[in-house]
Design a protein around this motif. Structure first.
Motif, PDB file in Angstrom:
ATOM      1  N   TYR A 109       0.832  -1.207   0.000  1.00 17.23           N
ATOM      2  CA  TYR A 109       0.000   0.000   0.000  1.00 17.23           C
ATOM      3  C   TYR A 109       0.865   1.254   0.000  1.00 17.23           C
ATOM      4  O   TYR A 109       0.684   2.154  -0.833  1.00 17.23           O
ATOM      5  CB  TYR A 109      -0.928   0.011   1.214  1.00 17.23           C
ATOM      6  CG  TYR A 109      -1.667   1.323   1.394  1.00 17.23           C
ATOM      7  CD1 TYR A 109      -2.832   1.590   0.683  1.00 17.23           C
ATOM      8  CD2 TYR A 109      -1.191   2.306   2.260  1.00 17.23           C
ATOM      9  CE1 TYR A 109      -3.505   2.797   0.825  1.00 17.23           C
ATOM     10  CE2 TYR A 109      -1.858   3.518   2.415  1.00 17.23           C
ATOM     11  CZ  TYR A 109      -3.003   3.753   1.699  1.00 17.23           C
ATOM     12  OH  TYR A 109      -3.659   4.958   1.848  1.00 17.23           O
ATOM     13  N   ILE A 110       1.820   1.322   0.916  1.00 17.02           N
ATOM     14  CA  ILE A 110       2.626   2.535   1.030  1.00 17.02           C
ATOM     15  C   ILE A 110       3.573   2.680  -0.153  1.00 17.02           C
ATOM     16  O   ILE A 110       3.862   3.800  -0.604  1.00 17.02           O
ATOM     17  CB  ILE A 110       3.389   2.573   2.380  1.00 17.02           C
ATOM     18  CG1 ILE A 110       3.782   4.020   2.720  1.00 17.02           C
ATOM     19  CG2 ILE A 110       4.580   1.657   2.368  1.00 17.02           C
ATOM     20  CD1 ILE A 110       2.598   4.930   2.977  1.00 17.02           C
ATOM     21  N   GLN A 111       4.043   1.561  -0.704  1.00 11.59           N
ATOM     22  CA  GLN A 111       4.895   1.627  -1.898  1.00 11.59           C
ATOM     23  C   GLN A 111       4.121   2.211  -3.079  1.00 11.59           C
ATOM     24  O   GLN A 111       4.637   3.048  -3.831  1.00 11.59           O
ATOM     25  CB  GLN A 111       5.423   0.229  -2.238  1.00 11.59           C
ATOM     26  CG  GLN A 111       6.490  -0.268  -1.278  1.00 11.59           C
ATOM     27  CD  GLN A 111       6.739  -1.765  -1.412  1.00 11.59           C
ATOM     28  OE1 GLN A 111       6.004  -2.466  -2.127  1.00 11.59           O
ATOM     29  NE2 GLN A 111       7.754  -2.265  -0.727  1.00 11.59           N
ATOM     30  N   GLN A 112       2.896   1.750  -3.238  1.00 13.93           N
ATOM     31  CA  GLN A 112       2.057   2.224  -4.344  1.00 13.93           C
ATOM     32  C   GLN A 112       1.840   3.732  -4.270  1.00 13.93           C
ATOM     33  O   GLN A 112       2.017   4.450  -5.260  1.00 13.93           O
ATOM     34  CB  GLN A 112       0.709   1.496  -4.304  1.00 13.93           C
ATOM     35  CG  GLN A 112      -0.311   2.028  -5.300  1.00 13.93           C
ATOM     36  CD  GLN A 112      -1.708   1.471  -5.051  1.00 13.93           C
ATOM     37  OE1 GLN A 112      -1.905   0.632  -4.187  1.00 13.93           O
ATOM     38  NE2 GLN A 112      -2.677   1.956  -5.802  1.00 13.93           N
ATOM     39  N   HIS A 113       1.496   4.210  -3.085  1.00 16.20           N
ATOM     40  CA  HIS A 113       1.188   5.634  -2.962  1.00 16.20           C
ATOM     41  C   HIS A 113       2.452   6.487  -2.882  1.00 16.20           C
ATOM     42  O   HIS A 113       2.438   7.652  -3.317  1.00 16.20           O
ATOM     43  CB  HIS A 113       0.290   5.860  -1.748  1.00 16.20           C
ATOM     44  CG  HIS A 113      -1.108   5.363  -1.961  1.00 16.20           C
ATOM     45  ND1 HIS A 113      -2.083   6.120  -2.567  1.00 16.20           N
ATOM     46  CD2 HIS A 113      -1.687   4.159  -1.693  1.00 16.20           C
ATOM     47  CE1 HIS A 113      -3.203   5.421  -2.647  1.00 16.20           C
ATOM     48  NE2 HIS A 113      -2.987   4.230  -2.124  1.00 16.20           N
ATOM     49  N   ALA A 114       3.540   5.929  -2.374  1.00 19.68           N
ATOM     50  CA  ALA A 114       4.807   6.663  -2.356  1.00 19.68           C
ATOM     51  C   ALA A 114       5.299   6.917  -3.786  1.00 19.68           C
ATOM     52  O   ALA A 114       5.842   7.990  -4.087  1.00 19.68           O
ATOM     53  CB  ALA A 114       5.856   5.886  -1.564  1.00 19.68           C
ATOM     54  N   LEU A 115       5.097   5.943  -4.663  1.00 18.02           N
ATOM     55  CA  LEU A 115       5.472   6.125  -6.062  1.00 18.02           C
ATOM     56  C   LEU A 115       4.682   7.262  -6.708  1.00 18.02           C
ATOM     57  O   LEU A 115       5.217   8.038  -7.509  1.00 18.02           O
ATOM     58  CB  LEU A 115       5.239   4.825  -6.836  1.00 18.02           C
ATOM     59  CG  LEU A 115       6.268   3.710  -6.628  1.00 18.02           C
ATOM     60  CD1 LEU A 115       5.805   2.428  -7.311  1.00 18.02           C
ATOM     61  CD2 LEU A 115       7.629   4.131  -7.170  1.00 18.02           C
ATOM     62  N   LYS A 116       3.416   7.361  -6.332  1.00 16.01           N
ATOM     63  CA  LYS A 116       2.589   8.437  -6.895  1.00 16.01           C
ATOM     64  C   LYS A 116       3.041   9.805  -6.383  1.00 16.01           C
ATOM     65  O   LYS A 116       3.072  10.784  -7.144  1.00 16.01           O
ATOM     66  CB  LYS A 116       1.120   8.184  -6.562  1.00 16.01           C
ATOM     67  CG  LYS A 116       0.548   6.966  -7.282  1.00 16.01           C
ATOM     68  CD  LYS A 116      -0.921   6.749  -6.977  1.00 16.01           C
ATOM     69  CE  LYS A 116      -1.457   5.535  -7.736  1.00 16.01           C
ATOM     70  NZ  LYS A 116      -2.892   5.299  -7.489  1.00 16.01           N
ATOM     71  N   ILE A 117       3.398   9.884  -5.118  1.00 12.75           N
ATOM     72  CA  ILE A 117       3.910  11.149  -4.585  1.00 12.75           C
ATOM     73  C   ILE A 117       5.207  11.522  -5.305  1.00 12.75           C
ATOM     74  O   ILE A 117       5.405  12.676  -5.707  1.00 12.75           O
ATOM     75  CB  ILE A 117       4.138  11.047  -3.068  1.00 12.75           C
ATOM     76  CG1 ILE A 117       2.805  10.834  -2.344  1.00 12.75           C
ATOM     77  CG2 ILE A 117       4.824  12.310  -2.542  1.00 12.75           C
ATOM     78  CD1 ILE A 117       2.957  10.542  -0.861  1.00 12.75           C
TER      79      ILE A 117
END
Length: 308
Positions: A109-117
């Motif tokens: 989850y955090i990897q997915q959204h960190a990539l977007k940031i």
């Protein structure tokens, strides 16, 4: 997957039908068991109906992030508040969402959204679907206002109230106060054992929920349209959106005929006994003119809307 709008329309129209059934209506004082059951059912409707509106705000905001991720302007040209929300402010939402996940689901989850940031530093950015309205369990009136402010909407709740009044969904009352009252009613229904939510309050919430959802959606959609079209005044010159930025077209059943109206003018621009024909033409005209179109059924309940 149904859109946020489709789901809300189905749920609120279901609420409108539910409040009419005998099971949720009080009978004489001697019918104590029935009245107790009806009270519990009304309390449940108050909770679920408000949750439906909250869910719409969350999902529509997530859809907005997807729409913006496909626009051609650079991230640095987005409104400053939107840039902040999509970078470091989104972290509060991610932290809260992490607390709801199972341990094994947290890394992905955090990897997915960190990539977007991180993508906001590149030409092809992708915004997190949890940028807005995901930092706590419930949504407040401040949350809704802050979302629209991030899209250059001037005094959001006032603009929403003006539009709702023009649509005939509310009077001159502030939609912000209406939302807060509905939130308090939901809280009471959920946490006060002896709560007794009147059926009239739930019936009124049908119009109120549509008023908040439609006006929020219209302002958000208009802002996205201007960003996608790279509107110079909006993108670079700080132009603000308000209620006058959005022209309104409606379809209503009046005096046995289907009638099409524009803005706040009482005189119909088209009249027909055939709803399908009128709908097709009105929707096309609204699309060409980039208007908000709202359709009401024969009972005056919203059945559909579209923001261009």
């Amino acid at each position: 997957m149904p859109s946020a709008k489709t789901e809300l329309i189905e749920r609120i129209r279901c609420l409108d039908s539910s409040i009419e059934i005998e099971a949720v209506q009080n009978k004489t004082l001697t019918e104590r068991e029935h009245n107790s059951i009806a009270r519990m059912l009304r309390n449940g409707l108050a909770v679920v109906s408000f949750a439906s509106l909250e869910d719409f705000i969350k999902k529509r905001s997530a859809e907005a992030m997807e729409d913006l991720s496909r626009c051609s302007i650079s991230f640095s040209e987005l409104p400053e508040k939107l840039q902040r929300a999509a970078t470091y402010e989104v972290l509060s939402g991610l932290t809260y969402q992490l607390s709801l996940l199972e341990k094994e689901d947290k890394p992905s989850y955090i990897q997915q959204h960190a990539l977007k940031i991180a993508s906001t530093a590149t030409p092809n950015f992708e915004l997190s679907s949890h940028t807005f309205a995901h930092s706590q369990a419930n949504i407040s009136n401040t949350t809704i206002g802050d979302i629209l402010k991030s899209f250059n909407v001037d005094d959001p709740w006032r603009q929403m109230s003006l539009m709702a009044s023009n649509l005939g969904l509310t009077s001159a009352l502030s939609l912000s106060e209406i939302f807060k009252s509905a939130a308090l009613r939901r809280h009471k229904a959920a946490h006060v054992a002896g709560a007794d939510i009147p059926s009239t309050d739930i019936k009124q919430f049908v119009k109120e929920a549509f008023a908040i959802a439609i006006t929020f959606d219209a302002l958000l959609s208009k802002a996205i349209q201007k960003l996608v079209e790279n509107d110079d005044d909006f993108v670079r010159n700080g132009q603000k959106l308000n209620a006058t930025s959005i022209k309104i077209r409606t379809i209503k059943r009046v005096d046995g005929k289907w009638k099409e109206y524009r803005d706040n003018i009482n005189r119909a621009v088209r009249i027909s006994s055939d709803l399908d024909t009128l709908q097709r033409g009105a929707r096309q005209r609204a699309l060409q003119a980039k208007e908000l179109i709202v359709e009401f059924d024969e009972n005056g309940v919203v059945s559909w809307w579209q923001c261009q």
